[in-house]
Design an enzyme around this catalytic site. Structure first.
Site: not given
Ligand code: PRP
Length: 184
Positions: A45, A101-102, A105, A133, A155, A161, A167
């Site tokens: 999301k 992507e947001d 990580d 990151k 963050v 979130d 969000r």
């Molecule tokens: C977050 C973000 C990326 C992912 C990054 O999604 O949107 O998709 O984590 O992390 P990574 O590089 O360690 O895989 P999340 O699973 O929190 O879902 P959301 O976007 O619905 O909050």
């Protein structure tokens, strides 16, 4: 106590986010034209707000589609398990795909998505992420466009979130430690 009381500091202001999103939009405009008719894949999301702002800067004909992948529970750590919760509506064979992507990580989510989509035979595939990151990276994933590199802090905001909240904040903020530690 309101949402804002849980924020320790603003890391990237609304104004800075908007200015950078406009620049990223211009970068996308330089890559694709009408004949490419790219498909923007919003990874739900977290990327919904970034996608909504980014597309408003695009000049070429394009489509958007959505995919939801989850690798996290309600806590702050990656389980390392990637699941498709919602798949694309569109067939991407022969399409120019731009993954939006947001945050990247560990890189696990994006690594999974790019491999998965690659098997579907897109004409090209690029990645535009608002945040990265690098200090947390476990898997190297190529990023074509990055809005900001951020330090290893918790963050939230602008789509990101903690336990599904925050969000809606129009900026990227750092959560107070006591907020995310009390939930673990
Ligand atoms: C977050 C973000 C990326 C992912 C990054 O999604 O949107 O998709 O984590 O992390 P990574 O590089 O360690 O895989 P999340 O699973 O929190 O879902 P959301 O976007 O619905 O909050």
């Amino acid at each position: 106590m309101g949402l804002l009381d849980d924020v320790a500091k603003v890391l990237i202001s609304e104004e800075t986010l908007q200015a950078r999103t406009a620049e990223l939009g211009q970068a996308v405009n330089e890559i694709y034209d009408d004949t490419d008719r790219p498909l923007l894949v919003c990874v739900l999301k977290g990327a919904f707000m970034f996608l909504a702002d980014l597309t408003r800067h695009l000049e070429m004909r394009h489509e958007v589609d959505f995919m939801e992948v989850s690798s996290y529970g309600a806590g702050t750590r990656s389980s390392g398990v990637v699941r498709i919760l919602l798949d694309l509506e569109r067939n991407i064979q022969g399409r120019h795909v731009l993954i939006v992507e947001d945050i990247v990580d560990s890189g696990r989510t994006l690594d999974y998505i790019t491999r998965n989509l690659q098997t579907r035979g897109p004409a090209s595939m690029r990645v535009c992420t608002l945040l990265s990151k690098p200090s947390r990276r476990e898997i190297e994933v190529p990023l074509d466009m990055v809005g900001f590199e951020v330090p290893d802090e918790f963050v939230v905001g602008y789509g990101l979130d903690f336990a599904e909240e925050y969000r809606n904040l129009p900026f990227i903020g750092v959560l107070k430690e006591e907020v995310y530690q009390s939930g673990e």
